[in-house]
Design a protein around this motif. Structure first.
Motif, PDB file in Angstrom:
ATOM      1  N   ARG A  68      11.610 -49.399 -19.945  1.00  0.00           N
ATOM      2  CA  ARG A  68      10.879 -50.640 -19.653  1.00  0.00           C
ATOM      3  C   ARG A  68      10.500 -50.140 -17.948  1.00  0.00           C
ATOM      4  NH1 ARG A  68      15.245 -53.548 -21.173  1.00  0.00           N
ATOM      5  NH2 ARG A  68      16.187 -53.780 -19.082  1.00  0.00           N
ATOM      6  N   LEU A  69      11.442 -49.654 -17.167  1.00  0.00           N
ATOM      7  CA  LEU A  69      10.974 -49.303 -15.851  1.00  0.00           C
ATOM      8  C   LEU A  69       9.776 -48.195 -15.663  1.00  0.00           C
ATOM      9  CD1 LEU A  69      14.310 -48.986 -14.064  1.00  0.00           C
ATOM     10  CD2 LEU A  69      12.709 -50.707 -13.717  1.00  0.00           C
ATOM     11  N   LEU A  70       9.669 -47.461 -16.578  1.00  0.00           N
ATOM     12  CA  LEU A  70       8.553 -46.346 -16.585  1.00  0.00           C
ATOM     13  C   LEU A  70       7.386 -46.860 -17.128  1.00  0.00           C
ATOM     14  CD1 LEU A  70      10.408 -43.335 -17.875  1.00  0.00           C
ATOM     15  CD2 LEU A  70       9.480 -43.231 -15.660  1.00  0.00           C
ATOM     16  N   GLY A  71       7.425 -47.865 -17.910  1.00  0.00           N
ATOM     17  CA  GLY A  71       6.249 -48.660 -18.507  1.00  0.00           C
ATOM     18  C   GLY A  71       5.595 -48.016 -19.755  1.00  0.00           C
ATOM     19  N   THR A  72       4.233 -48.116 -19.645  1.00  0.00           N
ATOM     20  CA  THR A  72       3.418 -47.369 -20.932  1.00  0.00           C
ATOM     21  C   THR A  72       3.270 -46.167 -20.591  1.00  0.00           C
ATOM     22  OG1 THR A  72       1.335 -48.206 -19.859  1.00  0.00           O
ATOM     23  CG2 THR A  72       2.410 -49.841 -21.392  1.00  0.00           C
ATOM     24  N   THR A  73       3.308 -45.856 -19.618  1.00  0.00           N
ATOM     25  CA  THR A  73       3.046 -44.078 -19.306  1.00  0.00           C
ATOM     26  C   THR A  73       4.402 -43.417 -19.797  1.00  0.00           C
ATOM     27  OG1 THR A  73       1.278 -44.727 -17.554  1.00  0.00           O
ATOM     28  CG2 THR A  73       2.028 -42.447 -17.778  1.00  0.00           C
ATOM     29  N   ALA A  74       4.394 -42.721 -20.656  1.00  0.00           N
ATOM     30  CA  ALA A  74       5.556 -41.990 -21.185  1.00  0.00           C
ATOM     31  C   ALA A  74       5.575 -40.567 -20.443  1.00  0.00           C
ATOM     32  CB  ALA A  74       5.718 -41.566 -22.906  1.00  0.00           C
ATOM     33  N   PRO A  75       6.376 -40.159 -20.127  1.00  0.00           N
ATOM     34  CA  PRO A  75       6.646 -38.898 -19.617  1.00  0.00           C
ATOM     35  C   PRO A  75       5.980 -37.595 -20.467  1.00  0.00           C
ATOM     36  CG  PRO A  75       8.877 -39.764 -19.675  1.00  0.00           C
ATOM     37  CD  PRO A  75       8.025 -40.760 -20.186  1.00  0.00           C
ATOM     38  N   VAL A  76       5.197 -36.916 -19.732  1.00  0.00           N
ATOM     39  CA  VAL A  76       4.626 -35.706 -20.630  1.00  0.00           C
ATOM     40  C   VAL A  76       5.144 -34.414 -20.039  1.00  0.00           C
ATOM     41  CG1 VAL A  76       2.632 -34.771 -21.439  1.00  0.00           C
ATOM     42  CG2 VAL A  76       2.881 -37.148 -21.188  1.00  0.00           C
ATOM     43  N   GLY A  77       5.662 -33.578 -20.887  1.00  0.00           N
ATOM     44  CA  GLY A  77       6.202 -32.150 -20.643  1.00  0.00           C
ATOM     45  C   GLY A  77       7.555 -32.089 -20.096  1.00  0.00           C
ATOM     46  N   SER A  78       7.809 -31.142 -19.500  1.00  0.00           N
ATOM     47  CA  SER A  78       9.158 -30.837 -18.821  1.00  0.00           C
ATOM     48  C   SER A  78       9.332 -31.505 -17.530  1.00  0.00           C
ATOM     49  CB  SER A  78       9.478 -29.413 -19.087  1.00  0.00           C
ATOM     50  OG  SER A  78       9.489 -28.660 -19.956  1.00  0.00           O
ATOM     51  N   PRO A  79      10.522 -32.195 -17.389  1.00  0.00           N
ATOM     52  CA  PRO A  79      10.552 -33.062 -16.080  1.00  0.00           C
ATOM     53  C   PRO A  79      10.737 -31.882 -14.839  1.00  0.00           C
ATOM     54  CG  PRO A  79      12.591 -33.601 -17.296  1.00  0.00           C
ATOM     55  CD  PRO A  79      11.709 -32.434 -18.345  1.00  0.00           C
ATOM     56  N   ASP A  80      10.304 -32.444 -13.600  1.00  0.00           N
ATOM     57  CA  ASP A  80      10.481 -31.779 -12.769  1.00  0.00           C
ATOM     58  C   ASP A  80      11.729 -31.065 -12.441  1.00  0.00           C
ATOM     59  OD1 ASP A  80       9.176 -30.727  -9.818  1.00  0.00           O
ATOM     60  OD2 ASP A  80      10.932 -32.139  -9.368  1.00  0.00           O
ATOM     61  N   PRO A  81      12.060 -29.773 -12.260  1.00  0.00           N
ATOM     62  CA  PRO A  81      13.598 -29.436 -11.905  1.00  0.00           C
ATOM     63  C   PRO A  81      14.359 -30.046 -10.901  1.00  0.00           C
ATOM     64  CG  PRO A  81      11.861 -27.409 -12.292  1.00  0.00           C
ATOM     65  CD  PRO A  81      11.138 -28.748 -11.980  1.00  0.00           C
ATOM     66  N   GLU A  82      13.585 -30.382  -9.736  1.00  0.00           N
ATOM     67  CA  GLU A  82      14.373 -30.859  -8.578  1.00  0.00           C
ATOM     68  C   GLU A  82      14.645 -32.527  -9.116  1.00  0.00           C
ATOM     69  OE1 GLU A  82      11.764 -30.598  -5.226  1.00  0.00           O
ATOM     70  OE2 GLU A  82      12.324 -28.331  -4.954  1.00  0.00           O
ATOM     71  N   ALA A  83      13.712 -33.170  -9.642  1.00  0.00           N
ATOM     72  CA  ALA A  83      14.000 -34.512 -10.159  1.00  0.00           C
ATOM     73  C   ALA A  83      14.729 -34.467 -11.235  1.00  0.00           C
ATOM     74  CB  ALA A  83      12.659 -35.094 -10.810  1.00  0.00           C
ATOM     75  N   LEU A  84      15.116 -33.612 -12.010  1.00  0.00           N
ATOM     76  CA  LEU A  84      15.913 -33.390 -13.065  1.00  0.00           C
ATOM     77  C   LEU A  84      17.647 -33.429 -12.622  1.00  0.00           C
ATOM     78  CD1 LEU A  84      16.713 -33.506 -16.035  1.00  0.00           C
ATOM     79  CD2 LEU A  84      16.038 -31.002 -16.119  1.00  0.00           C
ATOM     80  N   GLU A 105      22.456 -37.341 -25.480  1.00  0.00           N
ATOM     81  CA  GLU A 105      22.297 -38.562 -24.858  1.00  0.00           C
ATOM     82  C   GLU A 105      22.084 -38.406 -23.371  1.00  0.00           C
ATOM     83  OE1 GLU A 105      24.381 -41.823 -27.648  1.00  0.00           O
ATOM     84  OE2 GLU A 105      25.738 -40.674 -26.662  1.00  0.00           O
ATOM     85  N   ARG A 106      22.870 -37.730 -23.034  1.00  0.00           N
ATOM     86  CA  ARG A 106      23.103 -37.304 -21.390  1.00  0.00           C
ATOM     87  C   ARG A 106      21.793 -36.475 -20.972  1.00  0.00           C
ATOM     88  NH1 ARG A 106      28.014 -37.306 -18.654  1.00  0.00           N
ATOM     89  NH2 ARG A 106      27.324 -35.410 -17.521  1.00  0.00           N
ATOM     90  N   ARG A 107      21.324 -35.603 -21.761  1.00  0.00           N
ATOM     91  CA  ARG A 107      19.806 -34.781 -21.494  1.00  0.00           C
ATOM     92  C   ARG A 107      18.726 -35.864 -21.567  1.00  0.00           C
ATOM     93  NH1 ARG A 107      22.107 -30.465 -24.534  1.00  0.00           N
ATOM     94  NH2 ARG A 107      21.160 -31.324 -26.618  1.00  0.00           N
ATOM     95  N   SER A 108      18.687 -36.849 -22.730  1.00  0.00           N
ATOM     96  CA  SER A 108      17.714 -37.650 -22.705  1.00  0.00           C
ATOM     97  C   SER A 108      17.662 -38.664 -21.789  1.00  0.00           C
ATOM     98  CB  SER A 108      18.039 -38.550 -24.066  1.00  0.00           C
ATOM     99  OG  SER A 108      16.891 -39.525 -24.326  1.00  0.00           O
ATOM    100  N   VAL A 109      18.810 -39.219 -21.187  1.00  0.00           N
ATOM    101  CA  VAL A 109      18.940 -40.194 -20.087  1.00  0.00           C
ATOM    102  C   VAL A 109      18.588 -39.429 -18.872  1.00  0.00           C
ATOM    103  CG1 VAL A 109      20.290 -41.600 -18.623  1.00  0.00           C
ATOM    104  CG2 VAL A 109      20.801 -41.659 -21.140  1.00  0.00           C
ATOM    105  N   ALA A 110      18.880 -38.159 -18.510  1.00  0.00           N
ATOM    106  CA  ALA A 110      18.597 -37.236 -17.623  1.00  0.00           C
ATOM    107  C   ALA A 110      17.075 -37.281 -17.409  1.00  0.00           C
ATOM    108  CB  ALA A 110      19.276 -36.030 -17.316  1.00  0.00           C
ATOM    109  N   GLY A 111      16.321 -36.934 -18.610  1.00  0.00           N
ATOM    110  CA  GLY A 111      15.124 -36.744 -18.652  1.00  0.00           C
ATOM    111  C   GLY A 111      14.249 -37.827 -18.194  1.00  0.00           C
ATOM    112  N   LEU A 112      14.552 -39.146 -18.704  1.00  0.00           N
ATOM    113  CA  LEU A 112      13.946 -40.446 -18.383  1.00  0.00           C
ATOM    114  C   LEU A 112      14.176 -40.512 -16.897  1.00  0.00           C
ATOM    115  CD1 LEU A 112      14.567 -42.417 -21.672  1.00  0.00           C
ATOM    116  CD2 LEU A 112      12.226 -41.476 -20.687  1.00  0.00           C
TER     117      LEU A 112
END
Length: 140
Positions: A68-84, A105-112
């Motif tokens: 919901r917080l990310l909105g309609t724009t889904a994350p694309v590609g691998s997350p930034d390592p620092e943000a992850l 589940e932990r990886r999925s939540v961490a990625g988002l």
């Protein structure tokens, strides 16, 4: 152990004891790292919240809030390592329910959460905390 050096020494009295066969006993470490805390203290942090101050939730519930917080724009590609790293340390590892989540589940939540951190920084984490608290009260 006292902050002024009183009681400093070696062995079990300072929280750095060794078990049988020289095995290191880690259970004394956290208490030993706190200033002015003696073994007689039941709760040296006096109930202070030390993790993410949100109610318990399933990984699916947290994922729903993140989406919901990310909105309609889904994350694309691998997350930034620092943000992850920030997401893993300050969001996932600090969530009171994370110990019951699967590794996937932990990886999925961490990625988002990393996508949210990359987009909105600290404000994103604050929005997540507000939403998780609101969802628990039935506001969300």
């Amino acid at each position: 152990m006292h902050g002024d050096g009183e009681g400093a020494g070696t062995g079990a009295e300072d929280g750095f004891g060794f078990g049988t066969g020289g095995a290191y006993e880690a259970r004394g470490l956290p208490r030993a790292w706190l200033p002015d805390v003696g073994p007689e203290d039941e709760d040296p942090l006096d109930g202070t919240v030390t993790g993410l101050d949100v109610p318990e939730a399933t990984a699916a519930e947290v994922t729903g809030v993140l989406v919901r917080l990310l909105g309609t724009t889904a994350p694309v590609g691998s997350p930034d390592p620092e943000a992850l790293l920030i997401a893993r340390v300050f969001v996932v590892d600090e969530h009171p329910s994370a110990a019951r989540w699967s590794e996937g589940e932990r990886r999925s939540v961490a990625g988002l959460a990393a996508a949210l951190v990359a987009r909105r920084g600290e404000e994103g984490v604050e929005a997540l905390v507000r939403e998780l608290r609101g969802t628990a009260r039935g506001d969300g």
